[in-house]
Motif scaffolding. Structure first.
Motif, mmCIF file in Angstrom:
data_model
loop_
_atom_site.group_PDB
_atom_site.id
_atom_site.type_symbol
_atom_site.label_atom_id
_atom_site.label_comp_id
_atom_site.label_asym_id
_atom_site.label_seq_id
_atom_site.Cartn_x
_atom_site.Cartn_y
_atom_site.Cartn_z
ATOM 1 N N LEU A 111 19.962 30.777 14.490
ATOM 2 C CA LEU A 111 19.113 30.087 15.469
ATOM 3 C C LEU A 111 19.119 30.863 16.778
ATOM 4 O O LEU A 111 20.190 31.243 17.263
ATOM 5 N N LYS A 113 17.502 30.567 20.543
ATOM 6 C CA LYS A 113 16.719 29.804 21.522
ATOM 7 C C LYS A 113 16.584 30.679 22.766
ATOM 8 O O LYS A 113 17.529 30.852 23.526
ATOM 9 N N HIS A 123 19.045 14.639 14.461
ATOM 10 C CA HIS A 123 19.016 14.389 13.017
ATOM 11 C C HIS A 123 20.434 14.330 12.475
ATOM 12 O O HIS A 123 21.393 14.611 13.212
ATOM 13 N N ASP A 125 22.547 16.113 9.311
ATOM 14 C CA ASP A 125 22.374 17.196 8.333
ATOM 15 C C ASP A 125 22.360 16.683 6.896
ATOM 16 O O ASP A 125 21.589 17.160 6.056
ATOM 17 N N TRP A 141 29.198 25.508 13.450
ATOM 18 C CA TRP A 141 28.183 26.067 14.380
ATOM 19 C C TRP A 141 28.877 27.074 15.303
ATOM 20 O O TRP A 141 29.821 26.718 16.021
ATOM 21 N N HIS A 208 30.777 19.780 12.628
ATOM 22 C CA HIS A 208 30.368 18.366 12.650
ATOM 23 C C HIS A 208 30.147 17.825 11.249
ATOM 24 O O HIS A 208 29.741 18.537 10.327
ATOM 25 N N HIS A 214 22.871 14.730 15.847
ATOM 26 C CA HIS A 214 22.925 15.867 16.773
ATOM 27 C C HIS A 214 21.539 16.483 16.933
ATOM 28 O O HIS A 214 20.661 16.283 16.092
ATOM 29 N N SER A 216 19.206 19.357 20.038
ATOM 30 C CA SER A 216 19.392 20.215 21.212
ATOM 31 C C SER A 216 18.121 20.245 22.060
ATOM 32 O O SER A 216 17.010 20.165 21.544
ATOM 33 N N VAL A 229 25.098 29.449 11.825
ATOM 34 C CA VAL A 229 25.515 28.130 11.337
ATOM 35 C C VAL A 229 25.785 28.202 9.836
ATOM 36 O O VAL A 229 24.988 28.789 9.099
#
Ligand SMILES: O=C(O)CCC(=O)C(=O)O
Length: 280
Positions: A111, A113, A123, A125, A141, A208, A214, A216, A229
Motif C-alpha cells: 500500500l 499512500k 472494514h 479483514d 501491517w 490486528h 480499521h 485510514s 501487509v
C-alpha cells in the motif's frame, strides 16, 4: 530481517483485550530501504519474477495520483517482498497471537499512500475471506515510512473484534467518509468508538485480529506513506466448499479439482508448532 517478538503474557493479553498490538521495532533498516525502492518498480509493472500480482489496483500513468495505490500478492512478483511476507517469524507471531497451531499466508498487500492520498474505508479483514474455512484472519501491517495520524496511518477501534462479523458493504477505496460504515454500526448497535492511530517509526509493526474494525484517512502531510501487509490464516484452513462471492472470484482460481485443500504454492505455510513450513 525481522524481530522475534516474544508474546509474553502481557502483550498477548493486550492483543486479546484490544484486538490489535503495536510495536515500534520489527524490520531492519536495510529491509526498509530496499523494499521502499521495490515499490516504484512494482507499481510501474516491473515484476522481477515475470509474474503479475493477483490484484493491481493502481497503475502509473493510468490512475489518478491521489488514490492509495494497492497491489495484492506482490510476493509472487518480487522476491524481497516474498522473503518478508513469508518469513517464519512473521508466521509464528501471527499464530501465537491467535492461539493457532500454525499460520499460512492468505494474501499480501503493498500500500502506497502519497501526499494527499485518499482514504480506505473502515472494514473487518475477516469479512473478505468468506471463501475460507474457518473464516478468520490476523493481519501484520509493516510501515516503511514513519507513520502518524496526519499521514493517514492505519487506525483501529479498540475492542471492536468483539462486535461480531458484518458482511462488507459500500466502497472500499477512497470513500468521502471513510468512517461511514463504522458510524452506522455504532449508532445501530450502540457501540462506543475509541480510536487508536498506529504511530510508529518506519520498521515498526501492528498486528490486528480479523474482526477488528480499521481503516485510514487522507495523507495530509507532504511525505509518502508505504506499508507491506501480510494477511494470515490458520495453517490447516481449507477453501469453503461453495462460497464464491467477492474476492473468491480471484482466489478460487487456485482451488484444485475435487478438493478443498489450499495449495501451498499459492497459500504457503509460514510456521507450525511441529516445524512444518513451505519451502518458498
Ligand atoms: O494501510 C491502510 O491504510 C489499510 C490497511 C488495511 O486495511 C489492512 O492492513 O488490513
Amino acid at each position: 530481517m525481522i524481530k522475534d517478538i516474544e508474546f509474553s503474557g502481557d502483550l498477548k493479553k493486550k492483543f486479546d483485550d484490544q484486538g490489535y498490538l503495536i510495536s515500534k521495532e520489527f524490520l531492519d533498516k536495510k529491509v526498509i530501504t530496499n523494499l521502499a525502492y521495490k515499490f516504484k518498480n512494482l507499481f510501474c509493472g516491473k515484476f522481477e519474477t515475470g509474474i503479475e500480482p493477483d490484484e493491481w489496483n493502481w497503475r502509473q500513468g493510468r490512475d489518478s495520483e491521489d488514490i492509495t495505490r494497492q497491489i495484492c500478492n506482490a510476493w509472487k512478483s518480487d522476491n524481497d517482498i516474498k522473503r518478508l511476507v513469508c518469513h517464519e517469524l512473521l508466521g509464528k507471531a501471527c499464530a501465537k497471537l491467535m492461539n493457532w497451531s500454525g499460520a499460512r499466508l492468505l494474501q499480501d498487500n503493498i500500500l502506497w499512500k502519497p501526499p494527499g492520498g485518499k482514504t480506505l474505508a473502515y472494514h473487518q479483514d475477516a469479512a473478505y475471506d468468506d471463501w475460507i474455512v474457518p473464516q478468520t484472519m490476523v493481519t501484520c501491517w509493516m510501515p516503511l515510512d514513519d507513520v502518524s495520524k496526519e499521514k493517514g496511518t492505519l487506525e483501529f477501534v479498540k475492542g471492536s473484534h468483539r462486535w461480531g462479523l458484518k458482511p462488507p458493504t459500500g466502497q472500499f477505496h477512497s470513500p468521502d467518509d471513510y468512517k461511514k460504515e463504522l458510524k452506522d454500526l455504532s449508532k445501530k448497535e450502540k457501540k462506543k468508538i475509541e480510536i487508536q492511530y498506529v504511530e510508529v517509526p518506519a520498521g515498526g509493526v501492528s498486528f490486528h485480529h480479523g474482526l477488528t474494525w480499521h481503516g485510514s484517512g487522507i495523507n495530509t502531510s507532504l511525505n509518502h506513506r508505504r506499508a507491506v501487509v501480510a494477511h494470515c490464516i490458520p495453517s490447516n484452513s481449507k477453501f469453503h466448499p461453495s462460497n464464491v462471492g467477492g474476492t473468491a472470484r480471484i482466489y478460487k482460481r487456485y482451488k484444485k479439482l475435487n478438493s478443498n485443500e489450499l495449495d501451498e504454492s499459492f497459500f504457503p505455510i509460514l510456521w507450525t508448532k511441529e516445524g512444518i513450513r513451505t519451502n518458498v
